[in-house]
Design a protein around this motif. Structure first.
Motif, mmCIF file in Angstrom:
data_model
loop_
_atom_site.group_PDB
_atom_site.id
_atom_site.type_symbol
_atom_site.label_atom_id
_atom_site.label_comp_id
_atom_site.label_asym_id
_atom_site.label_seq_id
_atom_site.Cartn_x
_atom_site.Cartn_y
_atom_site.Cartn_z
ATOM 1 N N PRO A 178 0.813 -1.217 0.000
ATOM 2 C CA PRO A 178 0.000 0.000 0.000
ATOM 3 C C PRO A 178 0.845 1.264 0.000
ATOM 4 O O PRO A 178 1.992 1.278 0.443
ATOM 5 N N GLY A 179 0.241 2.329 -0.466
ATOM 6 C CA GLY A 179 0.907 3.625 -0.527
ATOM 7 C C GLY A 179 0.349 4.429 -1.670
ATOM 8 O O GLY A 179 -0.824 4.293 -2.031
ATOM 9 N N GLY A 180 1.168 5.272 -2.251
ATOM 10 C CA GLY A 180 0.693 6.112 -3.335
ATOM 11 C C GLY A 180 1.826 6.631 -4.190
ATOM 12 O O GLY A 180 2.987 6.256 -4.026
ATOM 13 N N THR A 181 1.455 7.513 -5.115
ATOM 14 C CA THR A 181 2.392 8.096 -6.065
ATOM 15 C C THR A 181 2.227 9.607 -6.034
ATOM 16 O O THR A 181 1.102 10.113 -6.111
ATOM 17 N N TYR A 182 3.317 10.336 -5.917
ATOM 18 C CA TYR A 182 3.241 11.792 -5.967
ATOM 19 C C TYR A 182 2.849 12.234 -7.376
ATOM 20 O O TYR A 182 3.226 11.604 -8.370
ATOM 21 N N ARG A 183 2.128 13.332 -7.452
ATOM 22 C CA ARG A 183 1.629 13.781 -8.750
ATOM 23 C C ARG A 183 2.731 14.363 -9.627
ATOM 24 O O ARG A 183 2.626 14.365 -10.853
ATOM 25 N N GLN A 184 3.812 14.842 -9.007
ATOM 26 C CA GLN A 184 4.862 15.487 -9.794
ATOM 27 C C GLN A 184 5.634 14.465 -10.636
ATOM 28 O O GLN A 184 5.821 13.321 -10.236
ATOM 29 N N VAL A 185 6.063 14.940 -11.808
ATOM 30 C CA VAL A 185 6.986 14.169 -12.635
ATOM 31 C C VAL A 185 8.373 14.793 -12.468
ATOM 32 O O VAL A 185 8.523 16.019 -12.459
ATOM 33 N N PHE A 186 9.374 13.938 -12.328
ATOM 34 C CA PHE A 186 10.744 14.404 -12.134
ATOM 35 C C PHE A 186 11.630 13.919 -13.270
ATOM 36 O O PHE A 186 11.327 12.926 -13.924
ATOM 37 N N ALA A 347 8.901 15.710 4.326
ATOM 38 C CA ALA A 347 9.943 16.594 3.797
ATOM 39 C C ALA A 347 9.748 16.850 2.310
ATOM 40 O O ALA A 347 9.867 17.988 1.834
ATOM 41 N N PHE A 348 9.433 15.801 1.583
ATOM 42 C CA PHE A 348 9.259 15.910 0.145
ATOM 43 C C PHE A 348 8.036 16.769 -0.183
ATOM 44 O O PHE A 348 8.086 17.625 -1.089
ATOM 45 N N SER A 349 6.949 16.561 0.552
ATOM 46 C CA SER A 349 5.731 17.339 0.302
ATOM 47 C C SER A 349 5.952 18.811 0.582
ATOM 48 O O SER A 349 5.423 19.684 -0.136
ATOM 49 N N LEU A 350 6.741 19.127 1.604
ATOM 50 C CA LEU A 350 7.024 20.531 1.910
ATOM 51 C C LEU A 350 7.817 21.185 0.790
ATOM 52 O O LEU A 350 7.514 22.327 0.383
ATOM 53 N N LEU A 351 8.801 20.488 0.252
ATOM 54 C CA LEU A 351 9.643 21.057 -0.795
ATOM 55 C C LEU A 351 8.898 21.236 -2.111
ATOM 56 O O LEU A 351 9.229 22.116 -2.904
ATOM 57 N N THR A 352 7.917 20.400 -2.374
ATOM 58 C CA THR A 352 7.268 20.401 -3.687
ATOM 59 C C THR A 352 5.829 20.922 -3.656
ATOM 60 O O THR A 352 5.132 20.836 -4.664
ATOM 61 N N ALA A 353 5.390 21.457 -2.518
ATOM 62 C CA ALA A 353 4.008 21.908 -2.390
ATOM 63 C C ALA A 353 3.702 23.080 -3.319
ATOM 64 O O ALA A 353 4.587 23.878 -3.658
ATOM 65 N N ASP A 354 2.442 23.188 -3.719
ATOM 66 C CA ASP A 354 1.975 24.301 -4.546
ATOM 67 C C ASP A 354 1.246 25.320 -3.676
ATOM 68 O O ASP A 354 0.931 25.064 -2.510
ATOM 69 N N GLY A 355 0.977 26.489 -4.258
ATOM 70 C CA GLY A 355 0.212 27.506 -3.565
ATOM 71 C C GLY A 355 1.078 28.659 -3.100
ATOM 72 O O GLY A 355 2.296 28.517 -2.946
#
Length: 506
Positions: A178-186, A347-355
């Motif tokens: 279980p888990g997920g995938t971040y929406r960003q493409v790198f 940490a990753f979500s903080l660095l890549t957050a939008d808004g």
């Protein structure tokens, strides 16, 4: 049919390390991989201090240091302007013999491990694809296919899946992921060129919508670029070329690219398997957990899995412990994997957050506050301990017991330097050892001699106390150099009780 005590599926770093440690313990092992050869791209870069400490046990640390590159400074850029240069250097001084952040690309890393494994008498069997297995009480029978579709069956006591995020072993044993995938493409690119940011250091460029990290792979002119792919380009990520995504690196960091040695796009996933063991099958490394690249933790965590499991498999294979010891692998490694995924996710979500708020933090607050925070000794130590994995402990797992000084059973042994060396020096071969800082009682010396446990006595001095050790206490170290038993009032009876409680025969 080719039999082995252990069949390892997957010859990335985790599988190779597992095979190498098992060979060091004298266990018959077979390692297969579907690929035709070792990896040829750099992929994972960072080798953390705890990995180097463990590697020292098999004389692997120095070759990694000699062929790698330490990161001495961290540069922060914002919207093309250089904002800060933060010294890293020996950021973990006094905590470990490897108090720095070290870059050693995975292709070189795998070659080193393959060479060491061959020197130990074991070759990776290439182009062997695992397609399933059956469990028969005291062994498994795995099915392997060669490039000509010839099927072979391999009997082994244990099956280990080191076969990555798309693990066929994990699928075969029916464990959820279980888990997920971040929406960003790198994108990731290994390049050669010129730039103020190709200076042998770590550079991070932040702007309103993007991040771009530049990881030096040599003192000058070579680096790994990792950046985000935005707008309509993300919809066609699989067909992108470096020229489609490199403009920001060229403009903001003034990078003149002479050669692109590797380029790829990818999405970042965060997943942890529900279990790391089912019956006679185990999951190691990316087969059991994948997470964001924040902090360079992935490969190091897989290597930690491998060494944790190796000594336990060896103990059971040699009749020194019951099968139940193998349950401690999941008990120790699964909680850590879950915490790690949660930490890197935040940490990753903080660095890549939008808004707008995220943009203000990323481009305004972060570049200004980081140099100030980095000057605080407590903050530097916390950062180093976390990223280096020297903070990892197993205090709450059933295999570990006792406390002496500030050190609990399950802790990583504190590092102390002495006039003639340090307390992390390797044994001739991995195994149990007992440490006393001060004087060991004669009855403890006799107990260690009777059980074949190496007893190491170190002169007591102030640094021992500062590290949290207790004078004349006994620390019984497991073969992975974590403290199994800490005894402030040591006696043979305390040691016998520990062995009896865990059904161990040393």
């Amino acid at each position: 049919m080719k039999d082995a005590e252990v069949l390892i599926v997957g010859a990335g770093p985790s599988g190779l390390v597992l095979a190498l440690w098992l060979k060091a313990f004298g266990v018959d092992v077979r390692i297969v991989d579907a690929a035709s050869g070792p990896g040829t791209t750099s992929r994972a870069l960072a080798v953390q201090a705890r990995t180097l400490e463990l590697y020292r046990q098999l004389d692997l640390a120095q070759p990694v240091l000699d062929d790698g590159h330490p990161i001495q400074f961290f540069n922060v850029w914002s919207e093309g302007q250089h904002r800060a240069r933060i010294p890293l250097g020996a950021i973990g001084a006094g905590l470990t013999p490897y108090p720095f952040f070290h870059i050693y690309p995975q292709d070189r890393h795998e070659r080193l491990l393959v060479e060491r494994l061959a020197a130990a008498g074991l070759e990776v069997e290439r182009e062997r694809t695992f397609i399933g297995f059956d469990e028969h009480g005291d062994h498994v029978e795995a099915r392997l296919v060669d490039p000509d579709d010839n099927e072979e069956r391999c009997s082994a006591r244990w099956l280990i899946g080191c076969d990555g995020a798309r693990s066929a072993v994990r699928t075969a044993i029916g464990v959820d992921f279980p888990g997920g995938t971040y929406r960003q493409v790198f994108y990731v690119a290994d390049i050669e060129g010129d730039s103020p940011a190709l200076n042998g250091e770590l550079n991070l460029d932040l702007d309103e919508s993007d991040i771009l990290a530049v990881f030096a792979t040599a003192p000058r002119g070579r680096a790994r670029l990792v950046g985000t792919v935005r707008d309509e380009r993300a919809e066609r990520a699989e067909t992108l070329q470096f020229s489609d995504v490199s403009q920001r690196a060229i403009d903001n960091l003034m990078i003149s690219v002479h050669m692109v040695n590797w380029f790829s796009t990818y999405r970042v996933h965060h997943r942890v398997a529900e279990h790391f063991r089912r019956g006679r099958a185990f999951l190691v490394g990316d087969a059991g957990h994948i997470h964001s690249p924040a902090g360079g933790q992935g490969m190091n965590t897989g290597i930690g899995d491998a060494i944790n499991l190796a000594w336990k498999l060896a103990a059971v294979a040699k009749g020194q412990a019951p099968e139940g010891l193998l349950d401690s692998y999941e008990a120790e490694r699964l909680p850590f994997a879950r915490r790690l995924v949660d930490t890197t996710d935040r940490a990753f979500s903080l660095l890549t957050a939008d808004g707008p708020i995220a943009e203000i933090i990323r481009t305004g607050i972060f570049p200004r506050i980081m140099p100030l925070v980095a000057k605080l000794p407590a903050a530097r130590e916390f950062l180093f301990r976390t990223i280096s994995q020297t903070v990892l402990h197993y205090r709450h797992a059933p295999l570990n017991a006792g406390r002496a000084g500030k050190v609990h059973g399950g802790d990583r042994l504190p590092w102390v330097r002495f006039e003639t060396g340090d307390n992390f020096g390797p044994l001739p071969r991995p195994g149990w050892q007992a440490h006393v800082y001060g004087s060991a009682r004669p009855d403890l010396q006799a107990w260690c001699a009777l059980h074949g446990v190496a007893l190491r006595q170190f002169d007591w001095h102030a640094d021992c106390a500062a590290a949290g050790l207790a004078r004349d206490a006994l620390y019984l170290l497991r073969p992975d150099t974590y403290v199994g038993l800490a005894a402030g009032s040591p006696s043979p009876d305390v040691l016998d009780d520990y062995l009896r409680a865990n059904a161990l025969r040393l």
